[in-house]
Every structure is written in C-alpha cells, then in structure tokens.
Design a protein around this motif. Sequence first.
Motif, PDB file in Angstrom:
ATOM      1  N   CYS A 128       0.846  -1.201   0.000  1.00 60.83           N
ATOM      2  CA  CYS A 128       0.000   0.000   0.000  1.00 60.83           C
ATOM      3  C   CYS A 128       0.883   1.254   0.000  1.00 60.83           C
ATOM      4  N   SER A 163     -11.160  -0.576   0.817  1.00 62.41           N
ATOM      5  CA  SER A 163     -12.047  -0.039  -0.211  1.00 62.41           C
ATOM      6  C   SER A 163     -12.894  -1.191  -0.733  1.00 62.41           C
ATOM      7  N   SER A 201     -13.281  -1.289  -3.958  1.00 61.46           N
ATOM      8  CA  SER A 201     -12.868  -1.254  -5.354  1.00 61.46           C
ATOM      9  C   SER A 201     -11.674  -2.197  -5.573  1.00 61.46           C
ATOM     10  N   PHE A 223      -8.638  -0.288  -6.584  1.00 56.91           N
ATOM     11  CA  PHE A 223      -7.911   0.310  -5.465  1.00 56.91           C
ATOM     12  C   PHE A 223      -6.884  -0.695  -4.942  1.00 56.91           C
ATOM     13  N   TYR A 252      -9.342   9.014  -2.932  1.00 54.57           N
ATOM     14  CA  TYR A 252      -9.078   7.618  -3.314  1.00 54.57           C
ATOM     15  C   TYR A 252     -10.189   6.651  -2.889  1.00 54.57           C
ATOM     16  N   ASN A 253     -10.697   6.835  -1.657  1.00 58.25           N
ATOM     17  CA  ASN A 253     -11.742   5.895  -1.206  1.00 58.25           C
ATOM     18  C   ASN A 253     -12.808   6.590  -0.375  1.00 58.25           C
TER      19      ASN A 253
END
Length: 333
Positions: A88, A180, A182, A185, A221-222
């Motif tokens: 990450c 997330s 996604s 992501f 981003y989230n």
Amino acid sequence: MEAPVARYWEPVEDDVVLCTLCPRRCRIQPGKRGTCRLRENVSGKLIAAAYGRTIALSIDPMEKKPLYHFQPGWAILSVGPNGCNLRCGFCQNYNSSQLEAPTSHVSPEELARMADRPGCRGVSFTYTEPMVWFEYVMDAAEACKARGLATVCVSNAYLEPEPFTELLGVIDAFNFDLKSMSDDFYRDLCGGELKPVLAIIERALDSKVHVEITNLVIPGYNDSPTRLRELCSWIAERNPRTPLHLSRYHPSWRFSDPPTPRKTLLRAWNVAKEAGLEYVYLGNVYAEAKYSDTYCPKCGAALVRRSGYRTELAALDGERCAACGADADFVNL
Ligand code: SF4
C-alpha cells in the motif's frame, strides 16, 4: 534459534518453491524471499525465516489496536514482523512493513510469559502483517492459550482460506483493514485483490471470533460517499453490530497528499450510520464523545467513554448495559 521449515508451500522444479500461504502465491527461487520478506527458499525448502523476530515488544492499550469492544480498558503486549504481503503506497507503518527494520528474537513461550502480568490481557500480533508470520503466530498463540491469555490479530485479511481456518482456532479477536470496495484500489495502490480480502472477513464474521473493521479514509481515493456506502452496507448486511473504525490518513511513504479533513471523516461517519452500522468510531484524530464513546443500542446510556487511549467503563456490566441490561456487544473472556 534456527528458523523452522514453513508450512503451506510446494516444490515446483529445480529447487523453486510455490508459497501457498497467501493469495500472492509467490514462486520463490533458491536463496530468495517471497514478497512479504518473511519466507525464504533455502536449497529448495521454504523456511519461516522471520520466525520469532519482532520489530517491537510494546505494551499498548487495547483501544490502540484499535479494538473498542474486546476487553475494554486492558493493555496488551504487541509484536509484529518486519514485512508485509501488500504494498500500500499510503502505508502508515511503511518503515517496518516495507523497509528493513531492526528486530529482536522472542520465543513463543518467552512472549507468553512476558504478557502474563497484571493489567495485560495477552498478546496482539500487529503493526505490519502478522498473518503471513503464520508459523510463529500459531505457536505463540498456543503458548498464550496455555496460560489463559487472550490473542489478537490486526490484519489486512490477505490470506488463503485454509491457513486462516487454523488461525481462527487460536485467535480471539481480529481487527481487519477493509481499505475499499474497489478491486482497482487494491490492485493499483496495494498490489493485491479485493475478492480474497472479502472472503476472509466474511469467513470471520460467520464464525464466533470477535471482529472489528478499520477503514483508512484517504481523500480522493476511497472517500466518495458511494464507495463508502457500499463498504458500510456490505458490513451491515453481514452484521450491523460489527464495530467500524474510520481512521484518519496522514501522508506517508509514497503519498504526500494532506491528511484527511475533519469534515470528510464526519461525512464518512454519517454514511456509516445511515448504512445501519450500530458502532462507528473515528480514529487517529481528536473526536468528540459522539464519535468515540460507546452507547447502549437499546437505551442510549453511555457505556464506555474514551479520551485518546484513556477508557472509562461508565455503565458497562461485563458485556451488558448496566442501566437496562441489554447486550452491548462486548467481549470479556
Ligand atoms: S506469504 Fe509471503 S511468500 Fe507466501 S505467497 Fe504471500 S507474500 Fe509470497
């Protein structure tokens, strides 16, 4: 002490091995380590190279993990390995998850003995990614159980189902990161995939183990209400009484964007409550009582008040509300 042979791997050819512990399934050449840096191919055998090597040995408040509904007010001895199976870019612990950091050795029995002291409830495997420290976590958790101590694991939920089932047998409480909903992501920012993460969290929620979830809210981003609603609804559909920690992001490692604004966290909190989650908390930020204390789901009495990591058991009687007797979703072993 010599590091033991790892579990969950198979030989491929020419001394190359395939690690099957986590969904990355690294093919590891002789003399090399897998992506997590914890497992090494030594002459065609996979070795748990980081066995017993911890980056820290620290007594922390349980609330710092964060676990708000598990043994509230207790301390816990925290350890973690020097590595992680995700990448990450915003990692808040990148110094020890992604870079080489000094470690010291502590055997499972020594660790359990150190944790067996007044005010300390047990051991937390935390900081980086402890589930891929698998062999040590299993042995250390067994040593803790032999002394009647509690075991906690703070994890990214990126493991294969079979070893995870083994961990469920020795761990009392998990805090899982759900970063997330996604898949992009997870792929683009973490080098992983969403599906295996959801499978592990779902498996834990279906079991008897105590589960809390953390989402690091990263602006741009989230943090869109749509994505957050999706994440909170996914949890609420499985168990609306799962505590959710919405944590403030700070710039770290490859991310230099400014920290999460307070108004973004408050908006996220509202989205989570609207999705039906009973216990939603803000983390890594000063938060008023409404966002940090626990209230009885039936009568609304303030059960636990928190200020920073100071915890006051205001109206909690074991696992129930002292005012009305309702089950307040706490675990005291
Ligand atoms: S546990 Fe480590 S070595 Fe094994 S597949 Fe995952 S990242 Fe690779």
